[in-house]
Design an enzyme around this catalytic site. Structure first.
Site, PDB file in Angstrom:
ATOM      1  N   ASP A   1       0.825  -1.215   0.000  1.00 37.83           N
ATOM      2  CA  ASP A   1       0.000   0.000   0.000  1.00 37.83           C
ATOM      3  C   ASP A   1       0.858   1.264   0.000  1.00 37.83           C
ATOM      4  OD1 ASP A   1      -2.650  -0.828  -0.229  1.00 37.83           O
ATOM      5  OD2 ASP A   1      -2.718  -1.457   1.865  1.00 37.83           O
TER       6      ASP A   1
ATOM      7  N   ILE B   1      -9.161 -10.304  15.435  1.00 38.30           N
ATOM      8  CA  ILE B   1      -8.523 -10.185  16.752  1.00 38.30           C
ATOM      9  C   ILE B   1      -7.280  -9.298  16.644  1.00 38.30           C
ATOM     10  CG2 ILE B   1      -7.252 -11.462  18.520  1.00 38.30           C
ATOM     11  CD1 ILE B   1      -9.059 -13.857  17.936  1.00 38.30           C
TER      12      ILE B   1
ATOM     13  N   LYS C   1     -27.602  -4.617  -1.347  1.00 41.51           N
ATOM     14  CA  LYS C   1     -27.990  -4.894   0.035  1.00 41.51           C
ATOM     15  C   LYS C   1     -27.117  -4.132   1.033  1.00 41.51           C
ATOM     16  CE  LYS C   1     -31.469  -7.658  -0.431  1.00 41.51           C
ATOM     17  NZ  LYS C   1     -32.775  -7.139   0.030  1.00 41.51           N
TER      18      LYS C   1
ATOM     19  N   LYS D   1     -27.278  -4.558   4.450  1.00 40.21           N
ATOM     20  CA  LYS D   1     -27.129  -5.217   5.765  1.00 40.21           C
ATOM     21  C   LYS D   1     -25.665  -5.449   6.175  1.00 40.21           C
ATOM     22  CE  LYS D   1     -30.630  -6.618   7.646  1.00 40.21           C
ATOM     23  NZ  LYS D   1     -31.581  -5.674   8.260  1.00 40.21           N
ATOM     24  N   PRO D   2     -24.811  -5.955   5.266  1.00 36.92           N
ATOM     25  CA  PRO D   2     -23.410  -6.153   5.680  1.00 36.92           C
ATOM     26  C   PRO D   2     -22.769  -4.856   6.176  1.00 36.92           C
ATOM     27  CG  PRO D   2     -23.826  -7.233   3.568  1.00 36.92           C
ATOM     28  CD  PRO D   2     -25.047  -6.433   3.889  1.00 36.92           C
TER      29      PRO D   2
ATOM     30  N   GLN E   1     -24.373  -2.352   7.599  1.00 40.02           N
ATOM     31  CA  GLN E   1     -24.931  -2.074   8.933  1.00 40.02           C
ATOM     32  C   GLN E   1     -24.225  -2.897  10.004  1.00 40.02           C
ATOM     33  OE1 GLN E   1     -29.258  -2.365   9.139  1.00 40.02           O
ATOM     34  NE2 GLN E   1     -29.405  -1.992   6.943  1.00 40.02           N
TER      35      GLN E   1
ATOM     36  N   CYS F   1      16.596  -6.429 -11.571  1.00 39.22           N
ATOM     37  CA  CYS F   1      17.220  -7.162 -10.463  1.00 39.22           C
ATOM     38  C   CYS F   1      17.573  -8.591 -10.895  1.00 39.22           C
ATOM     39  CB  CYS F   1      16.335  -7.099  -9.233  1.00 39.22           C
ATOM     40  SG  CYS F   1      17.278  -7.345  -7.714  1.00 39.22           S
ATOM     41  N   LEU F   2      16.784  -9.594 -10.498  1.00 38.38           N
ATOM     42  CA  LEU F   2      17.078 -10.941 -10.965  1.00 38.38           C
ATOM     43  C   LEU F   2      17.053 -10.989 -12.502  1.00 38.38           C
ATOM     44  CD1 LEU F   2      17.679 -13.866 -10.129  1.00 38.38           C
ATOM     45  CD2 LEU F   2      15.229 -14.296 -10.167  1.00 38.38           C
TER      46      LEU F   2
ATOM     47  N   GLU G   1      23.966 -17.700  -6.225  1.00 36.84           N
ATOM     48  CA  GLU G   1      22.702 -17.897  -5.499  1.00 36.84           C
ATOM     49  C   GLU G   1      22.116 -19.269  -5.851  1.00 36.84           C
ATOM     50  OE1 GLU G   1      19.633 -14.920  -6.282  1.00 36.84           O
ATOM     51  OE2 GLU G   1      18.271 -15.810  -4.820  1.00 36.84           O
TER      52      GLU G   1
ATOM     53  N   HIS H   1      15.289  -1.393  -8.681  1.00 33.75           N
ATOM     54  CA  HIS H   1      13.859  -1.559  -8.983  1.00 33.75           C
ATOM     55  C   HIS H   1      13.257  -0.228  -9.407  1.00 33.75           C
ATOM     56  CE1 HIS H   1      13.289  -5.721  -7.527  1.00 33.75           C
ATOM     57  NE2 HIS H   1      14.339  -5.425  -6.775  1.00 33.75           N
TER      58      HIS H   1
ATOM     59  N   GLU I   1      10.551   0.366 -10.855  1.00 30.58           N
ATOM     60  CA  GLU I   1       9.085   0.426 -10.744  1.00 30.58           C
ATOM     61  C   GLU I   1       8.611   1.198  -9.516  1.00 30.58           C
ATOM     62  OE1 GLU I   1      10.986  -2.250 -10.414  1.00 30.58           O
ATOM     63  OE2 GLU I   1      10.229  -3.727  -8.975  1.00 30.58           O
TER      64      GLU I   1
END
Ligand code: GLN
Length: 550
Positions: free
Chosen positions: A71, A149, A188, A190-191, A193, A382-383, A406, A508, A510
């Site tokens: 993100d 949780i 809908k 309801k979800p 709410q 990179c790779l 590697e 990188h 990008e």
């Protein structure tokens, strides 16, 4: 005095909370309000650097070398500011700090508890980010879904922040789903709410609801949601599905989202000018040309693993008036087939992205060989640069045993080898060569031409590197060293000059591409793919005489 916007999500995951948060950031920035963004991730890993792409998607690397949630990539692309390690906090980091403090004796005599010690630590980090960056607004996105949780301590911390700072300086935005039920032919509520009820159970009343939906919500449904969820009608935002994420802030603005945020937080703001993003969206939706680029990797069914690359292609396509169709190639298919020829036939460019581990490596090397021999534009990251160097060493320089240590620790031609600074590394987390380093470009190289600069700064995430012991031989056979990290004399870019476009970089690129400012290497790669496509179609055209005869 900074203000805080907290974004939570409910009903299901993957509703695009990151994009929604980043879009608010973009709108506020467009109105002259300075913004920074924070992702709070509820997992116990200290950072996502040690997680597999199947668990987590892309690891986004910041200039200061933090391995962060993907993100942060959206945030940087939308608010166009460089973020740092302080912009992503995880439960792992919070507990790590607290346990170290406890061992030092900082809490001597007291019981260390989730409330207040964990919640205080979270609050301190959020406030410190505001202080350190000096921005007007911090937008903090709480990862996970309400009811988990794991995210409870974060939700408790932001609940307390409302108590500490009041309603003018804090804002709760909740993202939910309003599903369309086909058999009923209805949207809908309801979800939504239920999700708001779950949030209220832990003491948070949302101020604004952002409703993801397939169809227009309409006034009646907005009224219903407002009534049942205890928010104003204007504060129910219609977040309909759109084809490009860059359209999201435009639709949000149309629905009055930024206006309501500003009025609730009592901020003075400039009028908004969204023309730059409108141009990007228009170019994404209506290009004249089309190119096909093969992305040759291992996680091709998991597009999140290549998020920033996908976005960079969108930016580069927009600037080249071209739709970039990505052909996701599983490199193990190339291995199974024993040749890349059929699989890669008809593509206008080949990209081998970054990656780890031996699986699929020969397929990647074969893809590079295909692009090199056939004059198909090649871009290695990179790779993808390691594979380019190995392929060149094997096929052009006669080092048939060439490999990276590697994958083949005992190879007689280790053209890619462990960085010396990596030799004594024991811990896996945060120990690669990470973050921004300067790269000096060679005059006359394609990279130099693309960037139109002598020195650039790019972000890294690797342990292995082009081995200088073999560099002279490879250079003498035509593999140009086009960019170097001068301090340690590390080759960061290789190119082949007598090829239409063959560029591979250790970093990188990008991560730095933006809508409206495509990264120069992606931009030039797509330009080359367009030329190749035109050439290919020219060649495929039947000759005039043949057509006349037919
Ligand atoms: N696995 C390689 C290394 O560690 C390449 C890493 C990457 O592509 N990001 O050097």
């Amino acid at each position: 005095m900074p203000k805080f916007i907290f974004v939570t999500g409910g009903v299901v995951s993957a509703l695009g909370k990151g994009i929604a948060s980043a879009s608010i950031g973009y709108l506020l920035e467009s109105r002259g309000i300075s913004v920074t963004m924070l992702k709070c991730d509820p997992y116990l890993n200290v950072d996502p650097g040690t997680m597999s792409p199947t668990q987590h998607g892309e690891v986004f690397v910041t200039d200061d070398g933090a391995e962060t949630d993907l993100d942060l990539g959206h945030y940087e692309r939308f608010i166009d500011r460089e973020l740092s390690e302080d912009n992503n906090i995880t439960t792992g980091q919070i507990y790590d700090t607290i346990i170290k403090k406890e061992r030092r004796g900082d809490y001597l005599g007291r019981t260390v508890q989730v409330v207040p010690h964990v919640t205080n630590e979270i609050k301190e980090r959020i406030v410190k980010l505001a202080e350190d960056t000096g921005v007007d607004v911090v937008i903090a996105e709480i990862g996970g879904t309400v009811g988990d949780i794991e995210s409870l301590p974060f939700l408790e911390a932001i609940r307390q922040m409302r108590l500490d700072l009041g309603t003018d300086d804090t804002l709760f935005i909740h993202l939910t789903l309003v599903p369309y039920i086909k058999t009923a032919g209805e949207l809908k509520t309801k979800p939504t709410q239920h999700s708001v009820r779950a949030l209220r159970d832990i003491g948070i009343q949302p101020d604004i609801l952002v409703c993801r939906t397939e169809r227009e919500l309409g006034l009646e449904l907005k009224k219903k949601i407002a009534l049942f969820c205890n928010v104003e009608i204007d504060a129910v935002i219609d977040a309909r599905d759109v084809d490009s994420i860059y359209e999201v802030p435009l639709r949000f603005h149309e629905d009055g989202f930024d206006g309501i945020v500003i009025s609730k937080l009592k901020i003075e703001a400039e009028t908004v000018d969204l023309s730059a993003m409108e141009t990007v969206v228009e170019r994404i939706y209506n290009p004249k040309h089309k190119v096909r680029v093969a992305v040759c990797g291992k996680y091709v069914n998991l597009k999140d693993a290549y998020k920033s690359i996908t976005e960079a292609f969108l930016h580069a396509g927009a600037e080249n008036d071209a739709r970039v169709e990505l052909v996701w190639v599983d490199v193990e298919d190339i291995e199974r087939e024993g040749s890349p020829d059929r699989i890669l036939a008809g593509v206008d460019g080949v990209l081998v992205p970054g990656g780890f581990g031996e699986r699929g490596i020969e397929g990647k090397i074969a893809a590079v060989g295909y692009a090199r021999r056939n004059g198909v534009p090649y871009f290695g990251i990179c790779l993808g640069m390691h594979c380019a160097v190995i392929e060149y060493a094997r096929s052009v320089c006669g080092l048939t045993d060439a490999h990276s240590t590697e994958f083949a620790p005992d190879t007689s031609a280790p053209v890619i080898a462990l960085l010396p600074e990596q030799e004594d590394v024991v811990n896996m987390g945060g120990t690669m060569r990470l973050g921004g380093y300067d790269c000096v470009l060679s005059a006359g190289s394609r990279a130099h031409e693309a960037y139109a600069a002598d020195t650039v700064r790019e972000r890294h995430r690797h342990r292995y590197e082009y081995n200088n012991e073999h560099r002279k031989l490879l250079e003498s056979k035509g593999l140009v060293s086009a960019g170097v990290y001068a301090k340690a004399d590390l080759v960061e870019i290789v190119e082949i000059s007598d090829h239409p476009w063959f560029v591979a970089c250790q970093f990188h690129p990008e991560f730095k591409s933006r809508p409206g400012w495509a990264h120069p290497l992606f931009r030039e790669f797509i330009r080359a793919a367009r030329s190749y496509n035109e050439l290919r179609r020219e060649e495929e055209k039947p000759a005039e005489g043949v057509r006349a005869a037919g």
